[in-house]
Write a protein that holds these residues in place. Sequence first.
Motif, PDB file in Angstrom:
ATOM      1  N   CYS A 178      -5.167   4.874  -0.149  1.00  0.00           N
ATOM      2  CA  CYS A 178      -4.131   3.853   0.047  1.00  0.00           C
ATOM      3  C   CYS A 178      -3.198   4.236   1.195  1.00  0.00           C
ATOM      4  CB  CYS A 178      -3.324   3.664  -1.239  1.00  0.00           C
ATOM      5  SG  CYS A 178      -4.229   2.863  -2.556  1.00  0.00           S
ATOM      6  N   GLY A 179      -2.891   5.514   1.311  1.00  0.00           N
ATOM      7  CA  GLY A 179      -2.030   5.974   2.398  1.00  0.00           C
ATOM      8  C   GLY A 179      -2.663   5.767   3.763  1.00  0.00           C
ATOM      9  N   TYR A 180      -3.977   6.002   3.864  1.00  0.00           N
ATOM     10  CA  TYR A 180      -4.649   5.778   5.140  1.00  0.00           C
ATOM     11  C   TYR A 180      -4.760   4.293   5.467  1.00  0.00           C
ATOM     12  CZ  TYR A 180      -5.818  10.637   6.025  1.00  0.00           C
ATOM     13  OH  TYR A 180      -5.740  11.983   6.305  1.00  0.00           O
ATOM     14  N   VAL A 181      -4.970   3.460   4.461  1.00  0.00           N
ATOM     15  CA  VAL A 181      -4.987   2.009   4.697  1.00  0.00           C
ATOM     16  C   VAL A 181      -3.613   1.555   5.194  1.00  0.00           C
ATOM     17  CG1 VAL A 181      -5.172  -0.249   3.559  1.00  0.00           C
ATOM     18  CG2 VAL A 181      -6.866   1.524   3.080  1.00  0.00           C
ATOM     19  N   ALA A 182      -2.555   2.078   4.587  1.00  0.00           N
ATOM     20  CA  ALA A 182      -1.198   1.740   5.034  1.00  0.00           C
ATOM     21  C   ALA A 182      -0.971   2.207   6.470  1.00  0.00           C
ATOM     22  CB  ALA A 182      -0.168   2.366   4.099  1.00  0.00           C
ATOM     23  N   SER A 183      -1.495   3.367   6.833  1.00  0.00           N
ATOM     24  CA  SER A 183      -1.352   3.859   8.205  1.00  0.00           C
ATOM     25  C   SER A 183      -2.044   2.937   9.199  1.00  0.00           C
ATOM     26  CB  SER A 183      -1.923   5.272   8.331  1.00  0.00           C
ATOM     27  OG  SER A 183      -1.170   6.178   7.583  1.00  0.00           O
ATOM     28  N   ILE A 184      -3.223   2.462   8.840  1.00  0.00           N
ATOM     29  CA  ILE A 184      -3.957   1.534   9.715  1.00  0.00           C
ATOM     30  C   ILE A 184      -3.191   0.225   9.857  1.00  0.00           C
ATOM     31  CG2 ILE A 184      -6.058   0.141   9.893  1.00  0.00           C
ATOM     32  CD1 ILE A 184      -7.519   2.559   8.588  1.00  0.00           C
ATOM     33  N   PHE A 222       0.824  -1.213   0.000  1.00  0.00           N
ATOM     34  CA  PHE A 222       0.000   0.000   0.000  1.00  0.00           C
ATOM     35  C   PHE A 222       0.860   1.266   0.000  1.00  0.00           C
ATOM     36  CE2 PHE A 222      -3.617  -2.681   1.093  1.00  0.00           C
ATOM     37  CZ  PHE A 222      -4.617  -2.054   0.357  1.00  0.00           C
ATOM     38  N   LEU A 223       1.982   1.246   0.702  1.00  0.00           N
ATOM     39  CA  LEU A 223       2.870   2.412   0.710  1.00  0.00           C
ATOM     40  C   LEU A 223       3.495   2.642  -0.666  1.00  0.00           C
ATOM     41  CD1 LEU A 223       4.537   1.850   4.173  1.00  0.00           C
ATOM     42  CD2 LEU A 223       3.128   3.816   3.544  1.00  0.00           C
ATOM     43  N   VAL A 224       3.916   1.569  -1.313  1.00  0.00           N
ATOM     44  CA  VAL A 224       4.492   1.701  -2.655  1.00  0.00           C
ATOM     45  C   VAL A 224       3.420   2.161  -3.639  1.00  0.00           C
ATOM     46  CG1 VAL A 224       5.474   0.379  -4.578  1.00  0.00           C
ATOM     47  CG2 VAL A 224       6.389   0.101  -2.275  1.00  0.00           C
ATOM     48  N   LEU A 225       2.209   1.631  -3.506  1.00  0.00           N
ATOM     49  CA  LEU A 225       1.108   2.064  -4.372  1.00  0.00           C
ATOM     50  C   LEU A 225       0.808   3.545  -4.157  1.00  0.00           C
ATOM     51  CD1 LEU A 225      -1.041   1.277  -6.441  1.00  0.00           C
ATOM     52  CD2 LEU A 225      -2.524   0.645  -4.532  1.00  0.00           C
ATOM     53  N   THR A 226       0.805   3.987  -2.913  1.00  0.00           N
ATOM     54  CA  THR A 226       0.584   5.401  -2.617  1.00  0.00           C
ATOM     55  C   THR A 226       1.660   6.260  -3.262  1.00  0.00           C
ATOM     56  OG1 THR A 226      -0.448   4.862  -0.506  1.00  0.00           O
ATOM     57  CG2 THR A 226       0.373   7.101  -0.757  1.00  0.00           C
ATOM     58  N   THR A 227       2.914   5.856  -3.086  1.00  0.00           N
ATOM     59  CA  THR A 227       4.027   6.617  -3.659  1.00  0.00           C
ATOM     60  C   THR A 227       3.933   6.680  -5.174  1.00  0.00           C
ATOM     61  OG1 THR A 227       5.420   5.958  -1.808  1.00  0.00           O
ATOM     62  CG2 THR A 227       6.536   6.775  -3.769  1.00  0.00           C
TER      63      THR A 227
END
Length: 185
Positions: free
Chosen positions: A151-157, A21-26
């Motif tokens: 995606c960034g918020y999902v990665a944070s969770i 998810f972090l890579v997808l966000t980036t």
Amino acid sequence: MTMELGIAKAEACLRVTAILFLVLTTCLVAFDSETKVVILSIEKKATYKDMKALKISMWVTSAAAGYNMLMLFKNSLISACSGGNFNGSYLCMAWIYFLLDQIAVYLTFAANTASFEAALLALTGSEALQWMKVCNKFTRFCVQMGGALLCGYVASILMALISTTSAYRVFRMYSPKWFLRLKSK
């Protein structure tokens, strides 16, 4: 011992998913751009570089993905070397990992929230500041940024869940009867 191994496997799965998810966000933030003709032949291109919050978000999510990758390799190396035996002899390192996980979660959440605020301003505009609604002209760009923020918020969770496993590893070493007293062996 099997519970520790189960927690280690769950943490590894959470880390892999968070990395994705972090890579997808980036990637969504970095590679999103849209060009529109403003007046006659004058073109305006919308990219993440137009807002500092998106730049910072891209760098923070990249760093968080790298950190989670390092932690994933560290955990798999420890698991392979110790045969899955996570004993309480590494109290200082457990605290450091817990604090690093907390920092990664909070920085990622803060960067996404700052980007969300900037995106909301781009969506609604501000008459008091004489800022126009950017999303009226660059619709695809704004939709893709919305996906990146999601995606960034999902990665944070997911990273917050990882942090709970770190907290478990730290606080299981302490006695339940006495406040912050190590368990006797």
